[in-house]
Design a protein around this motif. Structure first.
Motif, PDB file in Angstrom:
ATOM      1  N   ASP A 214     -14.373 -14.983  -2.341  1.00 47.18           N
ATOM      2  CA  ASP A 214     -13.464 -15.493  -1.329  1.00 47.18           C
ATOM      3  C   ASP A 214     -13.864 -14.578  -0.138  1.00 47.18           C
ATOM      4  N   ILE A 215     -15.095 -15.325   0.556  1.00 49.51           N
ATOM      5  CA  ILE A 215     -15.436 -14.571   1.844  1.00 49.51           C
ATOM      6  C   ILE A 215     -14.480 -14.598   3.097  1.00 49.51           C
ATOM      7  N   GLN A 216     -13.741 -15.710   3.109  1.00 53.37           N
ATOM      8  CA  GLN A 216     -12.890 -15.719   4.213  1.00 53.37           C
ATOM      9  C   GLN A 216     -11.731 -14.604   3.997  1.00 53.37           C
ATOM     10  N   MET A 217     -11.288 -14.700   2.751  1.00 50.57           N
ATOM     11  CA  MET A 217     -10.101 -13.346   2.477  1.00 50.57           C
ATOM     12  C   MET A 217     -10.845 -12.341   2.893  1.00 50.57           C
ATOM     13  N   LEU A 218     -12.041 -12.012   2.424  1.00 48.66           N
ATOM     14  CA  LEU A 218     -12.845 -10.512   2.954  1.00 48.66           C
ATOM     15  C   LEU A 218     -12.839 -10.306   4.473  1.00 48.66           C
ATOM     16  N   MET A 219     -12.943 -11.607   4.970  1.00 52.39           N
ATOM     17  CA  MET A 219     -13.080 -11.354   6.417  1.00 52.39           C
ATOM     18  C   MET A 219     -11.902 -11.119   7.113  1.00 52.39           C
ATOM     19  N   ASP A 220     -10.673 -11.885   6.672  1.00 55.13           N
ATOM     20  CA  ASP A 220      -9.407 -11.422   7.041  1.00 55.13           C
ATOM     21  C   ASP A 220      -8.927 -10.190   6.918  1.00 55.13           C
ATOM     22  N   ASN A 221      -9.248  -9.672   5.758  1.00 54.09           N
ATOM     23  CA  ASN A 221      -8.782  -8.172   5.600  1.00 54.09           C
ATOM     24  C   ASN A 221      -9.663  -7.379   6.386  1.00 54.09           C
ATOM     25  N   ALA A 222     -10.950  -7.589   6.707  1.00 58.90           N
ATOM     26  CA  ALA A 222     -11.831  -6.724   7.485  1.00 58.90           C
ATOM     27  C   ALA A 222     -11.224  -6.418   8.931  1.00 58.90           C
ATOM     28  N   GLU A 223     -10.256  -7.573   9.316  1.00 62.38           N
ATOM     29  CA  GLU A 223      -9.752  -7.608  10.709  1.00 62.38           C
ATOM     30  C   GLU A 223      -8.476  -6.830  10.715  1.00 62.38           C
ATOM     31  N   ARG A 224      -7.872  -6.485   9.469  1.00 65.71           N
ATOM     32  CA  ARG A 224      -6.769  -5.791   9.586  1.00 65.71           C
ATOM     33  C   ARG A 224      -6.958  -4.124   9.670  1.00 65.71           C
ATOM     34  N   THR A 225      -5.843  -3.688  10.116  1.00 64.08           N
ATOM     35  CA  THR A 225      -5.979  -2.044  10.134  1.00 64.08           C
ATOM     36  C   THR A 225      -5.889  -1.483   8.797  1.00 64.08           C
ATOM     37  N   PRO A 226      -6.419  -0.426   8.636  1.00 64.26           N
ATOM     38  CA  PRO A 226      -6.183   0.289   7.402  1.00 64.26           C
ATOM     39  C   PRO A 226      -4.823   0.284   6.822  1.00 64.26           C
ATOM     40  N   THR A 227      -3.865   0.660   7.851  1.00 65.88           N
ATOM     41  CA  THR A 227      -2.300   0.631   7.331  1.00 65.88           C
ATOM     42  C   THR A 227      -1.974  -0.401   7.067  1.00 65.88           C
ATOM     43  N   GLU A 228      -2.226  -1.705   7.664  1.00 63.59           N
ATOM     44  CA  GLU A 228      -1.910  -2.988   7.349  1.00 63.59           C
ATOM     45  C   GLU A 228      -2.235  -3.338   5.971  1.00 63.59           C
ATOM     46  N   ARG A 229      -3.594  -3.091   5.571  1.00 59.73           N
ATOM     47  CA  ARG A 229      -4.411  -3.331   4.168  1.00 59.73           C
ATOM     48  C   ARG A 229      -3.460  -2.492   3.131  1.00 59.73           C
ATOM     49  N   ALA A 230      -3.215  -1.328   3.398  1.00 59.72           N
ATOM     50  CA  ALA A 230      -2.295  -0.267   2.753  1.00 59.72           C
ATOM     51  C   ALA A 230      -1.070  -1.130   2.170  1.00 59.72           C
ATOM     52  N   ARG A 231      -0.329  -1.444   3.409  1.00 62.53           N
ATOM     53  CA  ARG A 231       1.006  -2.053   3.495  1.00 62.53           C
ATOM     54  C   ARG A 231       0.847  -3.403   2.357  1.00 62.53           C
ATOM     55  N   ARG A 232      -0.061  -4.166   2.812  1.00 63.35           N
ATOM     56  CA  ARG A 232      -0.219  -5.260   1.805  1.00 63.35           C
ATOM     57  C   ARG A 232      -0.570  -5.178   0.431  1.00 63.35           C
ATOM     58  N   HIS A 233      -1.371  -4.058   0.110  1.00 61.31           N
ATOM     59  CA  HIS A 233      -1.957  -3.535  -1.115  1.00 61.31           C
ATOM     60  C   HIS A 233      -0.281  -3.056  -2.036  1.00 61.31           C
ATOM     61  N   GLN A 234       0.377  -2.301  -1.093  1.00 60.72           N
ATOM     62  CA  GLN A 234       1.617  -1.884  -1.718  1.00 60.72           C
ATOM     63  C   GLN A 234       2.496  -3.074  -2.147  1.00 60.72           C
ATOM     64  N   ALA A 235       2.703  -3.902  -1.509  1.00 54.89           N
ATOM     65  CA  ALA A 235       3.673  -5.164  -1.624  1.00 54.89           C
ATOM     66  C   ALA A 235       2.949  -5.843  -2.779  1.00 54.89           C
ATOM     67  N   ALA A 236       1.747  -5.906  -2.843  1.00 51.79           N
ATOM     68  CA  ALA A 236       1.187  -6.571  -4.219  1.00 51.79           C
ATOM     69  C   ALA A 236       1.605  -6.014  -5.310  1.00 51.79           C
ATOM     70  N   LEU A 237       1.617  -4.535  -5.362  1.00 56.09           N
ATOM     71  CA  LEU A 237       1.780  -3.540  -6.502  1.00 56.09           C
ATOM     72  C   LEU A 237       3.294  -3.776  -6.787  1.00 56.09           C
ATOM     73  N   ASN A 238       4.276  -3.541  -5.659  1.00 55.87           N
ATOM     74  CA  ASN A 238       5.539  -3.664  -5.855  1.00 55.87           C
ATOM     75  C   ASN A 238       5.813  -5.018  -6.704  1.00 55.87           C
ATOM     76  N   ALA A 239       5.271  -6.134  -6.319  1.00 54.05           N
ATOM     77  CA  ALA A 239       5.655  -7.537  -6.990  1.00 54.05           C
ATOM     78  C   ALA A 239       5.000  -7.482  -8.273  1.00 54.05           C
ATOM     79  N   LEU A 240       3.989  -6.844  -8.715  1.00 54.75           N
ATOM     80  CA  LEU A 240       3.327  -6.911 -10.064  1.00 54.75           C
ATOM     81  C   LEU A 240       4.351  -5.972 -10.825  1.00 54.75           C
ATOM     82  N   ASN A 241       4.834  -4.779 -10.229  1.00 52.91           N
ATOM     83  CA  ASN A 241       5.650  -4.007 -11.164  1.00 52.91           C
ATOM     84  C   ASN A 241       6.977  -4.716 -11.544  1.00 52.91           C
ATOM     85  N   MET A 242       7.520  -5.394 -10.425  1.00 50.51           N
ATOM     86  CA  MET A 242       8.806  -6.216 -10.732  1.00 50.51           C
ATOM     87  C   MET A 242       8.626  -7.444 -11.609  1.00 50.51           C
TER      88      MET A 242
END
Length: 76
Positions: free
Chosen positions: A41-69
């Motif tokens: 998914d090239i579009q997703m990679l490009m979208d993530n590249a435009e995010r700040t490291p903090t925003e990428r980490a925040r989104r990653h943590q949200a996904a982990l929280n959802a998985l754990n739930m």
């Protein structure tokens, strides 16, 4: 100043324009086309590249929280 679309039509036009530029980029670089055709998914990679490291980490943590739930809910 940030442009905010006023209507659904504006949003659709923006999405179409972004998709058009994305398609041009993929066609310009054969390795992107090959990766897309392989299923990356090239579009997703490009979208993530435009995010700040903090925003990428925040989104990653949200996904982990959802998985754990979901894992905890499965055990009930």
């Amino acid at each position: 100043m940030i442009f905010m679309p006023d209507s659904k039509t504006d949003q659709n036009n923006i999405a179409f324009d972004q998709q058009g530029r994305f398609d041009e980029l993929v066609e310009q670089y054969p390795y992107l086309k090959e990766a897309r055709d392989f299923g990356v998914d090239i579009q997703m990679l490009m979208d993530n590249a435009e995010r700040t490291p903090t925003e990428r980490a925040r989104r990653h943590q949200a996904a982990l929280n959802a998985l754990n739930m979901l894992k905890r809910a499965r055990k009930l």
